[in-house]
Motif scaffolding. Sequence first.
Motif, mmCIF file in Angstrom:
data_model
loop_
_atom_site.group_PDB
_atom_site.id
_atom_site.type_symbol
_atom_site.label_atom_id
_atom_site.label_comp_id
_atom_site.label_asym_id
_atom_site.label_seq_id
_atom_site.Cartn_x
_atom_site.Cartn_y
_atom_site.Cartn_z
ATOM 1 N N LEU A 122 8.875 15.857 -7.630
ATOM 2 C CA LEU A 122 7.622 15.640 -6.895
ATOM 3 C C LEU A 122 7.453 16.656 -5.785
ATOM 4 C CD1 LEU A 122 7.497 11.735 -6.614
ATOM 5 C CD2 LEU A 122 5.892 13.185 -7.868
ATOM 6 N N ALA A 123 8.534 16.955 -5.078
ATOM 7 C CA ALA A 123 8.457 17.932 -3.991
ATOM 8 C C ALA A 123 8.047 19.291 -4.529
ATOM 9 C CB ALA A 123 9.803 18.021 -3.283
ATOM 10 N N ALA A 124 8.608 19.677 -5.679
ATOM 11 C CA ALA A 124 8.255 20.968 -6.267
ATOM 12 C C ALA A 124 6.809 20.979 -6.750
ATOM 13 C CB ALA A 124 9.204 21.281 -7.424
ATOM 14 N N ALA A 125 6.378 19.889 -7.341
ATOM 15 C CA ALA A 125 5.020 19.841 -7.894
ATOM 16 C C ALA A 125 3.950 19.838 -6.808
ATOM 17 C CB ALA A 125 4.870 18.612 -8.776
ATOM 18 N N TYR A 126 4.240 19.234 -5.660
ATOM 19 C CA TYR A 126 3.223 19.088 -4.614
ATOM 20 C C TYR A 126 3.481 20.001 -3.410
ATOM 21 C CZ TYR A 126 1.145 15.107 -6.977
ATOM 22 O OH TYR A 126 0.500 14.318 -7.883
ATOM 23 N N GLY A 127 4.523 20.817 -3.486
ATOM 24 C CA GLY A 127 4.826 21.692 -2.366
ATOM 25 C C GLY A 127 5.252 20.947 -1.122
ATOM 26 N N ALA A 185 13.556 17.351 1.832
ATOM 27 C CA ALA A 185 14.353 16.505 2.725
ATOM 28 C C ALA A 185 13.484 15.430 3.376
ATOM 29 C CB ALA A 185 15.033 17.357 3.789
ATOM 30 N N GLU A 186 12.283 15.810 3.775
ATOM 31 C CA GLU A 186 11.384 14.843 4.404
ATOM 32 C C GLU A 186 10.944 13.777 3.402
ATOM 33 O OE1 GLU A 186 9.259 12.680 6.946
ATOM 34 O OE2 GLU A 186 10.634 14.317 7.463
ATOM 35 N N LEU A 187 10.723 14.209 2.169
ATOM 36 C CA LEU A 187 10.325 13.263 1.130
ATOM 37 C C LEU A 187 11.429 12.244 0.879
ATOM 38 C CD1 LEU A 187 7.926 12.694 -0.684
ATOM 39 C CD2 LEU A 187 8.970 14.147 -2.444
ATOM 40 N N VAL A 188 12.674 12.682 0.880
ATOM 41 C CA VAL A 188 13.805 11.773 0.690
ATOM 42 C C VAL A 188 13.898 10.785 1.840
ATOM 43 C CG1 VAL A 188 16.323 11.661 0.702
ATOM 44 C CG2 VAL A 188 15.160 13.287 -0.794
ATOM 45 N N ARG A 189 13.756 11.309 3.084
ATOM 46 C CA ARG A 189 13.845 10.419 4.247
ATOM 47 C C ARG A 189 12.763 9.346 4.215
ATOM 48 N NH1 ARG A 189 15.205 15.205 6.985
ATOM 49 N NH2 ARG A 189 13.019 15.574 7.550
ATOM 50 N N SER A 190 11.560 9.698 3.817
ATOM 51 C CA SER A 190 10.467 8.733 3.810
ATOM 52 C C SER A 190 10.533 7.799 2.601
ATOM 53 C CB SER A 190 9.125 9.463 3.832
ATOM 54 O OG SER A 190 8.990 10.291 2.688
ATOM 55 N N GLU A 226 0.840 -1.184 0.000
ATOM 56 C CA GLU A 226 0.000 0.000 0.000
ATOM 57 C C GLU A 226 0.882 1.243 0.000
ATOM 58 O OE1 GLU A 226 -3.150 0.147 2.804
ATOM 59 O OE2 GLU A 226 -3.957 -1.822 2.249
ATOM 60 N N THR A 227 0.439 2.264 -0.691
ATOM 61 C CA THR A 227 1.204 3.493 -0.800
ATOM 62 C C THR A 227 0.238 4.668 -0.787
ATOM 63 O OG1 THR A 227 2.895 4.618 -2.130
ATOM 64 C CG2 THR A 227 1.200 3.405 -3.342
ATOM 65 N N ASP A 228 0.770 5.873 -0.992
ATOM 66 C CA ASP A 228 -0.084 7.055 -1.103
ATOM 67 C C ASP A 228 0.067 7.625 -2.506
ATOM 68 O OD1 ASP A 228 2.418 8.225 -1.062
ATOM 69 O OD2 ASP A 228 2.199 9.080 0.941
ATOM 70 N N GLU A 229 -0.562 8.760 -2.760
ATOM 71 C CA GLU A 229 -0.529 9.332 -4.099
ATOM 72 C C GLU A 229 0.885 9.691 -4.525
ATOM 73 O OE1 GLU A 229 -1.865 10.420 -7.750
ATOM 74 O OE2 GLU A 229 -3.055 9.493 -6.151
ATOM 75 N N LEU A 230 1.678 10.252 -3.608
ATOM 76 C CA LEU A 230 3.055 10.593 -3.945
ATOM 77 C C LEU A 230 3.879 9.341 -4.251
ATOM 78 C CD1 LEU A 230 4.126 13.512 -1.553
ATOM 79 C CD2 LEU A 230 3.924 13.553 -4.039
ATOM 80 N N GLY A 231 3.666 8.304 -3.453
ATOM 81 C CA GLY A 231 4.389 7.066 -3.699
ATOM 82 C C GLY A 231 4.039 6.463 -5.040
ATOM 83 N N ALA A 232 2.757 6.490 -5.398
ATOM 84 C CA ALA A 232 2.331 5.962 -6.695
ATOM 85 C C ALA A 232 2.961 6.751 -7.837
ATOM 86 C CB ALA A 232 0.813 6.000 -6.781
ATOM 87 N N ARG A 233 3.037 8.095 -7.665
ATOM 88 C CA ARG A 233 3.624 8.920 -8.721
ATOM 89 C C ARG A 233 5.136 8.717 -8.805
ATOM 90 N NH1 ARG A 233 0.389 12.321 -11.310
ATOM 91 N NH2 ARG A 233 -1.703 12.681 -10.437
ATOM 92 N N LEU A 234 5.782 8.476 -7.670
ATOM 93 C CA LEU A 234 7.214 8.189 -7.694
ATOM 94 C C LEU A 234 7.486 6.917 -8.495
ATOM 95 C CD1 LEU A 234 10.162 8.526 -6.796
ATOM 96 C CD2 LEU A 234 9.558 7.356 -4.651
ATOM 97 N N VAL A 235 6.722 5.866 -8.233
ATOM 98 C CA VAL A 235 6.923 4.606 -8.961
ATOM 99 C C VAL A 235 6.611 4.800 -10.440
ATOM 100 C CG1 VAL A 235 6.107 2.235 -9.211
ATOM 101 C CG2 VAL A 235 6.521 3.166 -6.937
ATOM 102 N N ALA A 236 5.581 5.581 -10.744
ATOM 103 C CA ALA A 236 5.250 5.844 -12.146
ATOM 104 C C ALA A 236 6.395 6.545 -12.863
ATOM 105 C CB ALA A 236 3.983 6.687 -12.233
#
Length: 506
Positions: free
Chosen positions: A468-473, A477-482, A443-453
Motif C-alpha cells: 500500500l505504501a508503494a502504491a500510494y506513495g 514507517a508511518e503507515l505501520v505506526r498508524s 470509520e476508516t479512510d481509503e487506505l484503511g479500507a484497502r488494507l482490510v480488503a
Amino acid sequence: MTVELTHDRLDRLREALLAADYTADGVVELLGTRAHAALGRGEPEPALRATAEPGPLSSLVRLFLLGEPIESAAAERALDPLPLAEAVAAGILVADGDSVRAGLDIRPHAAMDGSWWVVSDLDAETRPPGVPVTSDHVLGVGRASLSLVRATPQRPVGSVLDVGTGCGVQALHASARAERVTATEVSERARKLAEATFRLNRVEVEVLDGEWFDPVAGRGFDQVVCNPPFVVGPARTDFVYRDSGLAGDRASARVVSELPGVLNEGGTGHLLASWLHREGEDWSTRVSDWLREPDVDAWFVQRDVADPELYVGTWLRDAGVDPRSELGRRRSREWLDWFADNGVTGVGFGFVTLRRTHGGRNGRTVCEDLRHAFDDPLGAEADAWLRRLDWLRDRPSAEELLGSRLVAAPSLVLERVSSLDEDGWREFVHRLHRTDGPGWQHETDELGARLVAGCQGALPADELLELLAAAYGADSAELVRSAEPVLRELVQHGMVLPAEWQENER
C-alpha cells in the motif's frame, strides 16, 4: 401469602400440567399465533376467546396466564391428580366463593429442546386489582432476566453458580449446559419458589441460603451468572428483587469486585449491572475501579443511559406506585434529592463479562458503548471477544501483530457516504460494518479500507502495508505506526480475524 409446596404436591401438579399439555408449544397451539402474540402485548381478549371452550388446558391458561377466576369444578378437573384443597393449601390457588384464582404465577417457559415451568409471584397482568406488591415479591421471567440469558455463553461447563436466583430461571438455563448447578438466595420466599421450579422440571440444583457470595466462600466455579438487585438510589430495601439496601451503585460494584473470587482459572462471570454517571467523572473509570484483582479480564457493555427523572418514574411504576400520588411524589422527591446531592447526571445499564485469566496473567478491562439496536445474542460474542483478547495478548508488539496473516470477517461490509457538491458526489465517510453480533462499526479512510480488503489470509499485514505504501506513495514507517492500533481494534471487534482460525475450521 405463605406457600407450602411439598414435593408430593409439586409432583402431582407436574402430572396435571403434562396431562393438559400446558407447555410452551401447547399454549401456542391452543391460542393460535395471533392471540398468543396479543397476550404478549398485554391484550388478553383474543386469548379469552380462544379459551372459551372448556378443557383442562383452557382452564390452566385462564388461571395462570390470564389471571381469571374459574369455577372450582373446572379447576379440580384441570389439576387432577392434585386435589383442589391441596392446591389451595399449597398457595397455588386462592379460594374465592365457588371459584378459585391463581395464587402463584406458573407458566411455561420455552427451552432449547422443549419447555420448562417457572414458578413466581403474580405479575401486574394477573394480580387482582388492589393487591399490592409485597417486599418479598418474586419476579417471574422478565425482559432483564431473558437479556441475561442471551448475554451468557451457552458452551458446556462443569459447574455454574447462580447468585440471587430469584425464581430460578438462570439456573434452569444453566442446567442445560452444566454438569452441576448451585444457586444462592437470601429471600426465603424466593428460595421456596425456585425450589418449586426445579422440582417441577426435574432439575437438580443445589440451593443455598445466604446473601451475595457468602454461601459459597472458598469454592470455585467455571461460570457464574448474576441478575443482582441493581436499582440505584438511596440505601433502602423496598423490594428484595431490585433493592440491595446499599446506596448508589454499590450493589453492582460489590458483585463485580467479589465475583472473580469464586471463579476457577479460565472461568467466566456474566451479570447485569447499573452504574452512576456523575458530573466530572467518566463512567468507564468508575466501573474499572470496581475490580480488585489484577488477573481478571473485564468487558463492560453499556446498553442504555437514563436521566434521573426517567429512571425514578420507571421504577416507581414498576412497583405499582403512581408518580402522581402522594406516596409517588414523596418517593420521587427523596430519590431525585439523592441524585442531586450526589451529582448524578444519569444511570447507565448494561452487561458485564468477567474472566479469571490463566496462569495469573494480568487482565484487561474494556468499556464500550453499545446503545444501538442489534438482535444477535451477546453470549456468543462474549466468548468470541475473550478468544480474540487472548490472541491479541499473545502478540503484544507491533512486529508480532503485523507479522500475522489476517482475514476479513465474512459478515463485514464497507459503507461509503457521499455528499453532493459543485463537482458531483464526494465521498466523505468510509465505514466498516460487521453485520452480525453487536453490529460493530468503524470509520476508516481509503487506505484503511484497502488494507482490510487485502486481508485475505495470503500475506501478513506488514507485507500488505508495504504494498500500500508503494502504491500510494505513503511513508511506510508511518503507515505501520498508524495501522497497528487500528488492526488491534478491528481484531478485538471481530471485523478481521486470524487466518489460522479459518484454516483450522475447514
